[in-house]
Design a protein around this motif. Structure first.
Motif, mmCIF file in Angstrom:
data_model
loop_
_atom_site.group_PDB
_atom_site.id
_atom_site.type_symbol
_atom_site.label_atom_id
_atom_site.label_comp_id
_atom_site.label_asym_id
_atom_site.label_seq_id
_atom_site.Cartn_x
_atom_site.Cartn_y
_atom_site.Cartn_z
ATOM 1 N N LEU A 233 50.047 42.965 34.360
ATOM 2 C CA LEU A 233 49.614 42.563 35.710
ATOM 3 C C LEU A 233 48.437 41.858 35.874
ATOM 4 O O LEU A 233 47.693 41.456 34.585
ATOM 5 N N TRP A 234 48.035 41.444 37.124
ATOM 6 C CA TRP A 234 46.990 40.462 37.217
ATOM 7 C C TRP A 234 45.979 40.973 38.314
ATOM 8 O O TRP A 234 46.426 41.628 39.246
ATOM 9 N N ASP A 235 44.804 40.961 37.661
ATOM 10 C CA ASP A 235 43.558 41.733 38.407
ATOM 11 C C ASP A 235 42.751 40.659 39.017
ATOM 12 O O ASP A 235 42.190 39.983 38.112
ATOM 13 N N TRP A 236 42.146 40.686 40.310
ATOM 14 C CA TRP A 236 41.012 39.901 40.707
ATOM 15 C C TRP A 236 39.641 40.494 40.595
ATOM 16 O O TRP A 236 39.552 41.490 40.889
ATOM 17 N N ASP A 237 39.049 39.829 39.748
ATOM 18 C CA ASP A 237 37.617 40.464 39.392
ATOM 19 C C ASP A 237 36.568 39.630 40.289
ATOM 20 O O ASP A 237 35.231 40.082 39.943
ATOM 21 N N GLY A 238 37.078 39.247 41.472
ATOM 22 C CA GLY A 238 36.182 38.851 42.339
ATOM 23 C C GLY A 238 35.724 37.099 42.191
ATOM 24 O O GLY A 238 35.279 36.444 43.205
ATOM 25 N N HIS A 239 36.378 36.581 40.934
ATOM 26 C CA HIS A 239 36.205 35.245 40.483
ATOM 27 C C HIS A 239 37.310 34.259 40.402
ATOM 28 O O HIS A 239 37.702 33.137 40.495
ATOM 29 N N ALA A 240 38.193 35.345 39.771
ATOM 30 C CA ALA A 240 39.303 34.670 39.071
ATOM 31 C C ALA A 240 40.265 35.890 38.769
ATOM 32 O O ALA A 240 40.252 37.063 38.865
ATOM 33 N N ARG B 214 42.713 38.073 36.174
ATOM 34 C CA ARG B 214 42.573 38.075 34.985
ATOM 35 C C ARG B 214 43.805 39.010 34.548
ATOM 36 O O ARG B 214 44.195 39.990 35.303
ATOM 37 N N PRO B 215 44.531 38.870 33.320
ATOM 38 C CA PRO B 215 45.675 39.547 32.880
ATOM 39 C C PRO B 215 45.256 41.035 32.447
ATOM 40 O O PRO B 215 43.876 41.136 31.948
ATOM 41 N N VAL B 216 46.149 41.888 32.924
ATOM 42 C CA VAL B 216 45.941 43.600 32.469
ATOM 43 C C VAL B 216 47.089 44.051 31.678
ATOM 44 O O VAL B 216 48.241 44.021 32.250
ATOM 45 N N ASP C 212 45.081 47.691 27.655
ATOM 46 C CA ASP C 212 44.482 48.443 28.664
ATOM 47 C C ASP C 212 45.124 49.319 29.489
ATOM 48 O O ASP C 212 45.273 49.079 30.541
ATOM 49 N N PRO C 213 45.964 50.346 28.867
ATOM 50 C CA PRO C 213 47.023 51.129 29.561
ATOM 51 C C PRO C 213 46.266 52.054 30.826
ATOM 52 O O PRO C 213 46.804 52.172 31.692
ATOM 53 N N GLY C 214 44.945 52.329 30.612
ATOM 54 C CA GLY C 214 44.456 53.117 31.360
ATOM 55 C C GLY C 214 44.113 52.088 33.003
ATOM 56 O O GLY C 214 44.316 52.602 34.116
ATOM 57 N N ARG C 215 43.559 50.929 32.569
ATOM 58 C CA ARG C 215 43.367 50.049 33.860
ATOM 59 C C ARG C 215 44.750 49.449 34.320
ATOM 60 O O ARG C 215 44.926 49.394 35.782
ATOM 61 N N TRP C 216 45.683 49.307 33.615
ATOM 62 C CA TRP C 216 47.207 49.163 34.037
ATOM 63 C C TRP C 216 47.820 50.274 34.882
ATOM 64 O O TRP C 216 48.241 49.945 36.070
ATOM 65 N N ALA D 127 50.596 45.393 43.417
ATOM 66 C CA ALA D 127 50.278 45.242 42.092
ATOM 67 C C ALA D 127 50.946 43.571 41.753
ATOM 68 O O ALA D 127 51.979 43.664 41.873
ATOM 69 N N VAL D 128 49.901 42.707 41.571
ATOM 70 C CA VAL D 128 50.356 41.471 41.381
ATOM 71 C C VAL D 128 50.896 41.066 40.044
ATOM 72 O O VAL D 128 50.468 41.636 38.909
ATOM 73 N N THR D 129 52.250 40.678 39.998
ATOM 74 C CA THR D 129 53.050 40.745 38.709
ATOM 75 C C THR D 129 53.102 39.403 38.311
ATOM 76 O O THR D 129 53.751 39.080 37.078
#
Length: 385
Positions: free
Chosen positions: A54-61, A63-65, A70-74, A86-88
């Motif tokens: 999945l892809w997560d926005w960290d405020g700047h870019a 980033r892959p998850v 990182d199963p917890g964050r996923w 959830a961005v795929t």
């Protein structure tokens, strides 16, 4: 090593599933008229149909998850918020595919009024979670899904087989529907279109129902007329959807604000009394989407208040800037966009500041329009050509 308690550990899959279920219940997202949806989500949880990255926005870019790293964050990206997609996939560093927000999926399924035995066409397989929920309700062999991306189609079909579901997945352009299985009792799209493709209505049985994301801000539920010459129905809710990949939509401008602003000098500045904060009202934004479908509005807040940036994706722009001395308008290009938005706001006020649910849509083979209040007597606005 002691076994992990799946029902209590916050890092486990089952705990995250239960957390999402409880949050949906707390916020009233489970629809009373469609109790089957909650049962289907429990039987076919979202994480079983999500890709490993999945892809997560960290405020700047973005980033892959990754599930393996990182199963917890996923799991958190999938289950923490009912209103969060959830961005795929990314294309050009922008989201191009997603697993829709649980609350939106549930809302659209509720709008579909799906019954066991219905023949269903889904436009846009994606991860195949929505197709799985449809099949859970409609039954084996009753759901067909079409996907333009061959990799997504193959992955979605594999997930459905792994879940033991009999769903037909075909690669192709959803805009043409899937005539081989017509007529369908229900049709549902998982991506946004600016105009409802007539083949979707042609392939729906008279009295059948279509649920389609329309433009940037909501979905509509249409019923096909007995004479099969039109379909009409009410807008159902507000949400943002991924656009149709195969066509350039009126809601996806070719030029951004900065480019238009650089190439078009402003006219005289003037002070206005209107508060740009009104442009954060979702019901007003929906009316603007109906009346001025090509207009894009962005707002931001600083210590002086709300400011707005408006453009038409082609040649005209406007800004409403809040300052300590008041609100000032600048605009440039052949259109006076600030004036057009003001006129649309006045029209919305005159209609009694309606909500999205006060609008509907009618589609015929050659025309389609949005109406307010009544399909026969209310004011109407044509959809973009």
């Amino acid at each position: 090593m002691a076994a992990v308690d799946d029902t209590t550990s916050p890092s486990t899959t089952e705990a995250w599933r239960q957390r999402l279920d409880a949050e949906m219940a707390r916020s009233g997202e489970w629809p009373e008229r469609s109790p089957w949806i909650r049962l289907a989500v429990a039987a076919l949880p979202r994480d079983r149909f999500a890709p490993g990255r999945l892809w997560d926005w960290d405020g700047h870019a973005w980033r892959p998850v990754d599930r393996d790293d990182d199963p917890g964050r996923w799991l958190e990206l999938l289950h923490r918020r009912p209103s969060r997609p959830a961005v795929t996939e990314l294309a050009g560093n922008l989201p191009s595919s997603s697993l829709s927000a649980p609350a939106v999926v549930v809302d659209m399924l509720d709008s579909l009024l799906l019954e066991p035995g219905h023949r269903v066409l889904e436009l846009g397989t994606g991860t195949a979670w929505n197709a799985a929920l449809l099949a859970h309700r409609a039954g084996p062999g009753r759901v067909a899904s079409i996907e333009v991306d061959p990799d997504l189609a193959a992955a979605g079909a594999a997930r459905l087989r792994a879940a033991g579901l009999d769903v037909t997945v075909q690669e192709g352009d959803g805009g043409s529907g899937l005539a081989a299985g017509a007529p369908y009792d229900r049709v549902i799209a998982t991506y946004a279109v600016e105009r409802i493709p007539w083949p979707w209505i042609e392939q729906t049985a008279p009295g059948g129902r279509l649920v389609v994301p329309w433009g940037r801000l909501g979905h509509v539920a249409l019923t096909v007329a007995d004479d099969h010459k039109s379909a009409t129905g009410w807008l159902q809710g507000l949400a943002r959807f991924m656009p149709d990949r195969t066509t350039a939509t009126a809601g996806a401008p070719a030029r951004g604000f900065a480019e238009i602003r650089r190439s078009t000098p402003p006219g005289p500045e003037r002070r206005v009394e209107r508060n740009p904060a009104e442009l954060q009202d979702w019901d007003l934004l929906f009316h603007l989407r109906v009346v001025l479908p090509e207009i894009q509005v962005e707002t931001a807040v600083d210590e002086d208040g709300v400011s707005a940036w408006i453009h038409d994706g082609a040649s005209s722009w406007a800004t409403l800037s809040s300052t300590p001395e008041g609100v000032f308008v600048h605009q440039g290009g052949p259109r006076r966009l600030a004036d057009e938005v003001d006129a649309a706001r006045d029209e919305w006020d005159g209609l009694g500041r309606p909500e999205v649910y006060d609008y509907g849509m009618t589609v015929t083979p050659h025309e389609q329009w949005t109406w307010f209040g009544s399909p026969d007597t209310g004011p109407r606005w044509p959809a973009p050509a």
